[in-house]
Design a protein around this motif. Structure first.
Motif, PDB file in Angstrom:
ATOM      1  N   GLU A  19      -7.688  10.551   3.652  1.00 40.62           N
ATOM      2  CA  GLU A  19      -9.068  10.076   3.558  1.00 40.62           C
ATOM      3  C   GLU A  19      -9.106   8.562   3.321  1.00 40.62           C
ATOM      4  O   GLU A  19      -8.302   8.025   2.560  1.00 40.62           O
ATOM      5  N   ALA A  20     -10.069   7.908   3.973  1.00 43.79           N
ATOM      6  CA  ALA A  20     -10.255   6.471   3.751  1.00 43.79           C
ATOM      7  C   ALA A  20     -10.739   6.235   2.326  1.00 43.79           C
ATOM      8  O   ALA A  20     -11.573   6.975   1.815  1.00 43.79           O
ATOM      9  N   VAL A  21     -10.200   5.212   1.681  1.00 42.29           N
ATOM     10  CA  VAL A  21     -10.645   4.881   0.329  1.00 42.29           C
ATOM     11  C   VAL A  21     -11.975   4.140   0.413  1.00 42.29           C
ATOM     12  O   VAL A  21     -12.348   3.599   1.463  1.00 42.29           O
ATOM     13  N   SER A  22     -12.700   4.124  -0.674  1.00 45.98           N
ATOM     14  CA  SER A  22     -13.983   3.415  -0.716  1.00 45.98           C
ATOM     15  C   SER A  22     -13.752   1.911  -0.614  1.00 45.98           C
ATOM     16  O   SER A  22     -12.648   1.406  -0.857  1.00 45.98           O
ATOM     17  N   ASP A  23     -14.814   1.194  -0.273  1.00 48.30           N
ATOM     18  CA  ASP A  23     -14.713  -0.266  -0.224  1.00 48.30           C
ATOM     19  C   ASP A  23     -14.358  -0.837  -1.589  1.00 48.30           C
ATOM     20  O   ASP A  23     -13.622  -1.834  -1.685  1.00 48.30           O
ATOM     21  N   VAL A  24     -14.851  -0.233  -2.653  1.00 45.96           N
ATOM     22  CA  VAL A  24     -14.530  -0.696  -4.013  1.00 45.96           C
ATOM     23  C   VAL A  24     -13.043  -0.515  -4.282  1.00 45.96           C
ATOM     24  O   VAL A  24     -12.374  -1.407  -4.820  1.00 45.96           O
ATOM     25  N   ALA A  25     -12.491   0.639  -3.895  1.00 42.78           N
ATOM     26  CA  ALA A  25     -11.067   0.892  -4.089  1.00 42.78           C
ATOM     27  C   ALA A  25     -10.220  -0.044  -3.229  1.00 42.78           C
ATOM     28  O   ALA A  25      -9.165  -0.533  -3.664  1.00 42.78           O
ATOM     29  N   ALA A  26     -10.674  -0.314  -2.011  1.00 42.19           N
ATOM     30  CA  ALA A  26      -9.955  -1.232  -1.125  1.00 42.19           C
ATOM     31  C   ALA A  26      -9.909  -2.635  -1.728  1.00 42.19           C
ATOM     32  O   ALA A  26      -8.868  -3.309  -1.688  1.00 42.19           O
ATOM     33  N   GLU A  27     -11.040  -3.082  -2.300  1.00 39.69           N
ATOM     34  CA  GLU A  27     -11.088  -4.399  -2.945  1.00 39.69           C
ATOM     35  C   GLU A  27     -10.138  -4.444  -4.143  1.00 39.69           C
ATOM     36  O   GLU A  27      -9.472  -5.463  -4.380  1.00 39.69           O
ATOM     37  N   ALA A  28     -10.056  -3.356  -4.890  1.00 42.13           N
ATOM     38  CA  ALA A  28      -9.158  -3.300  -6.045  1.00 42.13           C
ATOM     39  C   ALA A  28      -7.702  -3.380  -5.605  1.00 42.13           C
ATOM     40  O   ALA A  28      -6.870  -4.042  -6.257  1.00 42.13           O
TER      41      ALA A  28
ATOM     42  N   ASN B 297      -9.960   1.476   6.982  1.00 44.76           N
ATOM     43  CA  ASN B 297      -8.625   1.725   7.528  1.00 44.76           C
ATOM     44  C   ASN B 297      -7.547   1.903   6.463  1.00 44.76           C
ATOM     45  O   ASN B 297      -6.399   2.188   6.800  1.00 44.76           O
ATOM     46  N   ILE B 298      -7.897   1.714   5.196  1.00 44.63           N
ATOM     47  CA  ILE B 298      -6.967   1.995   4.104  1.00 44.63           C
ATOM     48  C   ILE B 298      -7.197   3.438   3.673  1.00 44.63           C
ATOM     49  O   ILE B 298      -8.315   3.805   3.296  1.00 44.63           O
ATOM     50  N   VAL B 299      -6.156   4.252   3.764  1.00 44.73           N
ATOM     51  CA  VAL B 299      -6.303   5.684   3.482  1.00 44.73           C
ATOM     52  C   VAL B 299      -5.340   6.119   2.389  1.00 44.73           C
ATOM     53  O   VAL B 299      -4.305   5.486   2.148  1.00 44.73           O
ATOM     54  N   ASP B 300      -5.701   7.209   1.714  1.00 48.62           N
ATOM     55  CA  ASP B 300      -4.808   7.877   0.774  1.00 48.62           C
ATOM     56  C   ASP B 300      -3.763   8.626   1.597  1.00 48.62           C
ATOM     57  O   ASP B 300      -4.088   9.394   2.499  1.00 48.62           O
ATOM     58  N   ARG B 301      -2.483   8.421   1.306  1.00 45.42           N
ATOM     59  CA  ARG B 301      -1.429   9.018   2.124  1.00 45.42           C
ATOM     60  C   ARG B 301      -1.403  10.537   2.017  1.00 45.42           C
ATOM     61  O   ARG B 301      -1.024  11.231   2.966  1.00 45.42           O
TER      62      ARG B 301
ATOM     63  N   LEU C 164       0.828  -1.212   0.000  1.00 46.06           N
ATOM     64  CA  LEU C 164       0.000   0.000   0.000  1.00 46.06           C
ATOM     65  C   LEU C 164       0.861   1.260   0.000  1.00 46.06           C
ATOM     66  O   LEU C 164       0.548   2.240  -0.686  1.00 46.06           O
ATOM     67  N   GLN C 165       1.944   1.243   0.757  1.00 44.08           N
ATOM     68  CA  GLN C 165       2.859   2.384   0.758  1.00 44.08           C
ATOM     69  C   GLN C 165       3.380   2.659  -0.646  1.00 44.08           C
ATOM     70  O   GLN C 165       3.438   3.811  -1.100  1.00 44.08           O
ATOM     71  N   ALA C 166       3.734   1.588  -1.351  1.00 47.47           N
ATOM     72  CA  ALA C 166       4.249   1.738  -2.713  1.00 47.47           C
ATOM     73  C   ALA C 166       3.185   2.270  -3.669  1.00 47.47           C
ATOM     74  O   ALA C 166       3.516   2.872  -4.698  1.00 47.47           O
ATOM     75  N   GLU C 167       1.922   2.064  -3.313  1.00 46.66           N
ATOM     76  CA  GLU C 167       0.803   2.515  -4.147  1.00 46.66           C
ATOM     77  C   GLU C 167       0.240   3.864  -3.688  1.00 46.66           C
ATOM     78  O   GLU C 167      -0.805   4.299  -4.184  1.00 46.66           O
ATOM     79  N   GLY C 168       0.916   4.516  -2.732  1.00 47.64           N
ATOM     80  CA  GLY C 168       0.459   5.821  -2.268  1.00 47.64           C
ATOM     81  C   GLY C 168      -0.645   5.756  -1.224  1.00 47.64           C
ATOM     82  O   GLY C 168      -1.376   6.740  -1.027  1.00 47.64           O
ATOM     83  N   HIS C 169      -0.767   4.637  -0.540  1.00 44.79           N
ATOM     84  CA  HIS C 169      -1.795   4.452   0.478  1.00 44.79           C
ATOM     85  C   HIS C 169      -1.159   3.974   1.773  1.00 44.79           C
ATOM     86  O   HIS C 169       0.039   3.716   1.838  1.00 44.79           O
ATOM     87  N   ALA C 170      -1.961   3.837   2.793  1.00 45.38           N
ATOM     88  CA  ALA C 170      -1.495   3.309   4.076  1.00 45.38           C
ATOM     89  C   ALA C 170      -2.634   2.545   4.741  1.00 45.38           C
ATOM     90  O   ALA C 170      -3.809   2.834   4.512  1.00 45.38           O
ATOM     91  N   LEU C 171      -2.256   1.551   5.542  1.00 48.58           N
ATOM     92  CA  LEU C 171      -3.233   0.811   6.346  1.00 48.58           C
ATOM     93  C   LEU C 171      -3.023   1.218   7.797  1.00 48.58           C
ATOM     94  O   LEU C 171      -1.951   0.985   8.364  1.00 48.58           O
ATOM     95  N   LEU C 172      -4.021   1.843   8.392  1.00 47.94           N
ATOM     96  CA  LEU C 172      -3.910   2.347   9.757  1.00 47.94           C
ATOM     97  C   LEU C 172      -4.480   1.338  10.746  1.00 47.94           C
ATOM     98  O   LEU C 172      -5.589   0.832  10.548  1.00 47.94           O
ATOM     99  N   PRO C 173      -3.750   1.035  11.807  1.00 48.42           N
ATOM    100  CA  PRO C 173      -4.234   0.065  12.813  1.00 48.42           C
ATOM    101  C   PRO C 173      -5.222   0.703  13.778  1.00 48.42           C
ATOM    102  O   PRO C 173      -4.954   0.867  14.961  1.00 48.42           O
ATOM    103  N   ARG C 174      -6.388   1.044  13.254  1.00 49.26           N
ATOM    104  CA  ARG C 174      -7.411   1.713  14.069  1.00 49.26           C
ATOM    105  C   ARG C 174      -8.460   0.732  14.576  1.00 49.26           C
ATOM    106  O   ARG C 174      -9.110   0.984  15.589  1.00 49.26           O
ATOM    107  N   SER C 175      -8.655  -0.338  13.856  1.00 47.11           N
ATOM    108  CA  SER C 175      -9.596  -1.377  14.262  1.00 47.11           C
ATOM    109  C   SER C 175      -9.226  -2.651  13.512  1.00 47.11           C
ATOM    110  O   SER C 175      -8.430  -2.630  12.578  1.00 47.11           O
ATOM    111  N   PHE C 176      -9.833  -3.760  13.927  1.00 47.37           N
ATOM    112  CA  PHE C 176      -9.479  -5.064  13.361  1.00 47.37           C
ATOM    113  C   PHE C 176     -10.271  -5.317  12.082  1.00 47.37           C
ATOM    114  O   PHE C 176     -11.146  -6.174  12.023  1.00 47.37           O
ATOM    115  N   ARG C 177      -9.947  -4.543  11.061  1.00 43.36           N
ATOM    116  CA  ARG C 177     -10.606  -4.701   9.759  1.00 43.36           C
ATOM    117  C   ARG C 177      -9.818  -3.907   8.724  1.00 43.36           C
ATOM    118  O   ARG C 177      -9.078  -2.970   9.054  1.00 43.36           O
ATOM    119  N   LEU C 178     -10.001  -4.282   7.453  1.00 46.66           N
ATOM    120  CA  LEU C 178      -9.387  -3.519   6.375  1.00 46.66           C
ATOM    121  C   LEU C 178     -10.287  -2.356   5.970  1.00 46.66           C
ATOM    122  O   LEU C 178      -9.816  -1.239   5.741  1.00 46.66           O
TER     123      LEU C 178
END
Length: 218
Positions: free
Chosen positions: A62-71, A54-58, A37-51
């Motif tokens: 802002e958190a990415v949409s569920d569709v973007a997270a799945e991609a 928690n995946i944000v644009d660096r 995710l870092q290499a793709e310009g994103h980050a995964l934040l350990p805020r809760s036990f789920r994806l």
């Protein structure tokens, strides 16, 4: 003399069976996914036990949409062989355990990624049979083990999967294990009948203790 796990294409011997999840148990998942995710310009934040959420644009935070997270997850799995590494001690521990038991990997991933995962596991000296399915794990484990009067162990990082196996194969030893300590600290606490292993060395002790206890009751 062995037998086939019903509908699985996997032949088992007359020995105990260990069924293990792959991501976060056999292969590191969260740590390499975070690097991806870092290499793709994103980050995964350990805020809760789920994806999800928690995946944000660096840049924006802002958190990415569920569709973007799945991609992003899809892209990671398509490149898993360049990112994922074995969990600590898994190769040597499973090699020792395989002298006394059958080992099967049960990975919850789309079947389109199964060939790449199989080649990655083989390259990492983890040659044990693998099932890739998005079905609930309990019925799959039951079909695999059938009604054999032999010890059964199931290892997973997700409680939902452990509960599913508990329902369909209640005599099994259930072990909760997760490679990433940061997210493990956010995970729900397992019920008393689910054992927790910090690593593969501890899991092996639990497994052998279960076998010993089963042998004494026979």
């Amino acid at each position: 003399m062995g037998m086939w796990g019903a509908g699985t294409g996997i032949r088992l011997s007359d020995r105990p069976l260990i069924v293990s999840d792959v991501d976060e148990v056999v292969l590191e998942f969260l740590t390499p996914f975070m690097a991806f995710l870092q290499a793709e310009g994103h980050a995964l934040l350990p805020r809760s036990f789920r994806l999800s959420g928690n995946i944000v644009d660096r840049e924006s935070g802002e958190a990415v949409s569920d569709v973007a997270a799945e991609a992003l997850l899809e892209a990671f799995y398509a490149a898993q062989d360049r990112w994922q590494t074995p969990a600590v001690q898994v190769v040597e521990t499973l090699k020792r355990l395989s002298g006394d038991a059958d080992i099967v990997f049960l990975t919850a991933m789309p079947s389109r990624h199964a060939v790449l995962r199989r080649s990655l596991l083989d390259a990492l000296d983890l040659p044990y049979p693998m099932l890739a399915s998005e079905e609930p794990k309990g019925p799959l484990v039951k079909r695999l083990h059938r009604e054999r009067d032999l010890p059964l162990v199931f290892i997973d990082d997700i409680l939902r999967n452990l509960h599913s196996v508990r329902e369909h194969a209640p005599a099994s030893l259930l072990i909760n294990m997760m490679a990433n300590a940061e997210f493990r600290a956010l995970a729900p606490v397992p019920a008393a009948d689910i054992r927790v292993a910090a690593d593969w060395a501890e899991a092996a002790k639990l497994i052998r203790g279960h076998w010993h206890a089963q042998a004494k009751t026979c």
